[in-house]
Design a protein around this motif. Structure first.
Motif, mmCIF file in Angstrom:
data_model
loop_
_atom_site.group_PDB
_atom_site.id
_atom_site.type_symbol
_atom_site.label_atom_id
_atom_site.label_comp_id
_atom_site.label_asym_id
_atom_site.label_seq_id
_atom_site.Cartn_x
_atom_site.Cartn_y
_atom_site.Cartn_z
ATOM 1 N N UNK A 13 -8.533 -5.806 -36.239
ATOM 2 C CA UNK A 13 -8.362 -5.918 -34.797
ATOM 3 C C UNK A 13 -7.629 -7.228 -34.504
ATOM 4 N N UNK A 14 -7.144 -7.399 -33.287
ATOM 5 C CA UNK A 14 -6.501 -8.682 -32.958
ATOM 6 C C UNK A 14 -7.423 -9.883 -33.213
ATOM 7 N N UNK A 15 -8.707 -9.763 -32.920
ATOM 8 C CA UNK A 15 -9.633 -10.869 -33.181
ATOM 9 C C UNK A 15 -9.755 -11.128 -34.686
ATOM 10 N N UNK A 16 -9.881 -10.082 -35.482
ATOM 11 C CA UNK A 16 -9.982 -10.256 -36.933
ATOM 12 C C UNK A 16 -8.715 -10.893 -37.499
ATOM 13 N N UNK A 70 -15.560 -16.302 -34.105
ATOM 14 C CA UNK A 70 -15.569 -14.882 -33.739
ATOM 15 C C UNK A 70 -16.813 -14.443 -33.003
ATOM 16 N N UNK A 71 -17.891 -15.205 -33.161
ATOM 17 C CA UNK A 71 -19.171 -14.945 -32.504
ATOM 18 C C UNK A 71 -19.613 -13.490 -32.665
ATOM 19 N N UNK A 72 -20.328 -12.997 -31.707
ATOM 20 C CA UNK A 72 -20.886 -11.635 -31.768
ATOM 21 C C UNK A 72 -19.804 -10.563 -31.774
ATOM 22 N N UNK A 73 -18.700 -10.816 -31.132
ATOM 23 C CA UNK A 73 -17.631 -9.817 -31.082
ATOM 24 C C UNK A 73 -17.128 -9.498 -32.483
ATOM 25 N N UNK A 76 -17.173 -5.262 -40.633
ATOM 26 C CA UNK A 76 -16.862 -5.347 -42.062
ATOM 27 C C UNK A 76 -16.132 -6.634 -42.437
ATOM 28 N N UNK A 77 -15.227 -7.105 -41.592
ATOM 29 C CA UNK A 77 -14.519 -8.351 -41.886
ATOM 30 C C UNK A 77 -15.492 -9.526 -41.829
ATOM 31 N N UNK A 78 -16.378 -9.524 -40.836
ATOM 32 C CA UNK A 78 -17.393 -10.579 -40.731
ATOM 33 C C UNK A 78 -18.312 -10.555 -41.954
ATOM 34 N N UNK A 79 -18.694 -9.371 -42.410
ATOM 35 C CA UNK A 79 -19.552 -9.253 -43.597
ATOM 36 C C UNK A 79 -18.835 -9.785 -44.835
ATOM 37 N N UNK A 80 -17.535 -9.511 -44.935
ATOM 38 C CA UNK A 80 -16.749 -10.029 -46.052
ATOM 39 C C UNK A 80 -16.760 -11.559 -46.042
ATOM 40 N N UNK A 81 -16.583 -12.154 -44.863
ATOM 41 C CA UNK A 81 -16.609 -13.612 -44.750
ATOM 42 C C UNK A 81 -17.987 -14.165 -45.091
ATOM 43 N N UNK A 82 -19.042 -13.480 -44.683
ATOM 44 C CA UNK A 82 -20.400 -13.921 -45.010
ATOM 45 C C UNK A 82 -20.628 -13.868 -46.528
ATOM 46 N N UNK A 83 -20.135 -12.821 -47.174
ATOM 47 C CA UNK A 83 -20.244 -12.732 -48.638
ATOM 48 C C UNK A 83 -19.442 -13.852 -49.299
ATOM 49 N N UNK A 84 -18.314 -14.214 -48.714
ATOM 50 C CA UNK A 84 -17.503 -15.309 -49.241
ATOM 51 C C UNK A 84 -18.271 -16.630 -49.170
ATOM 52 N N UNK A 85 -19.003 -16.856 -48.090
ATOM 53 C CA UNK A 85 -19.822 -18.066 -47.961
ATOM 54 C C UNK A 85 -20.810 -18.146 -49.123
#
Length: 151
Positions: free
Chosen positions: A41-44, A73-76, A84-93
């Protein structure tokens, strides 16, 4: 080559759990992006761009940079596109934190490779063309582990 009696059998290497999670998430998301069933998405894309720019000097993002990107990115970010992109970043952390705890050896190398491939996907996402359609096909054209060392 002859077998040496009483020699210990070499056991297959077990990857650290964070690396397994990150690798699994990256393969699934990158595969869907290549097939056109997932599009950033544009935000991602914006979050990927910010993270890509922040990490450009060091070759890999830091834990703090990834956390800041998730915070931006917050809750959005968590809700868009199934999160899925947020989850990928969390796994990267998780992997980056594991690398900090064990800064050498095979676990570090496995983490580094997984993080490098993930950073390549993040960079590809940031560079994806923003078309008038945010549906399938407007995401990264080739999010695979391409050579992103120049970034």
């Amino acid at each position: 080559m002859p077998t040496v009696p009483n020699s210990p059998a070499r056991q297959p290497r077990v990857q650290p759990p964070g690396v397994v999670c990150l690798d699994t998430a990256l393969k699934a998301l990158a595969g869907d992006a290549r097939r056109g069933t997932w599009t950033a998405t544009p935000l991602e894309r914006r979050i990927a761009e910010l993270l890509s720019m922040a990490a450009a000097g060091g070759g890999l993002p830091t834990v703090q940079q990834v956390r800041a990107a998730l915070w931006e990115g917050a809750m959005t970010l968590i809700q868009e596109n199934g999160g899925r992109f947020a989850a990928l970043l969390a796994d990267l952390v998780t992997v980056l934190e594991e690398m900090a705890v064990a800064p050498d050896g095979e676990d570090y190398l496995a983490g580094y490779e997984a993080a490098r491939e993930t950073y390549g996907f993040i960079t590809a996402t940031a560079e994806a063309p923003e078309g008038p359609d945010t549906g399938p096909g407007s995401g990264p054209a080739d999010p695979g582990p391409a050579d992103h060392a120049a970034h």
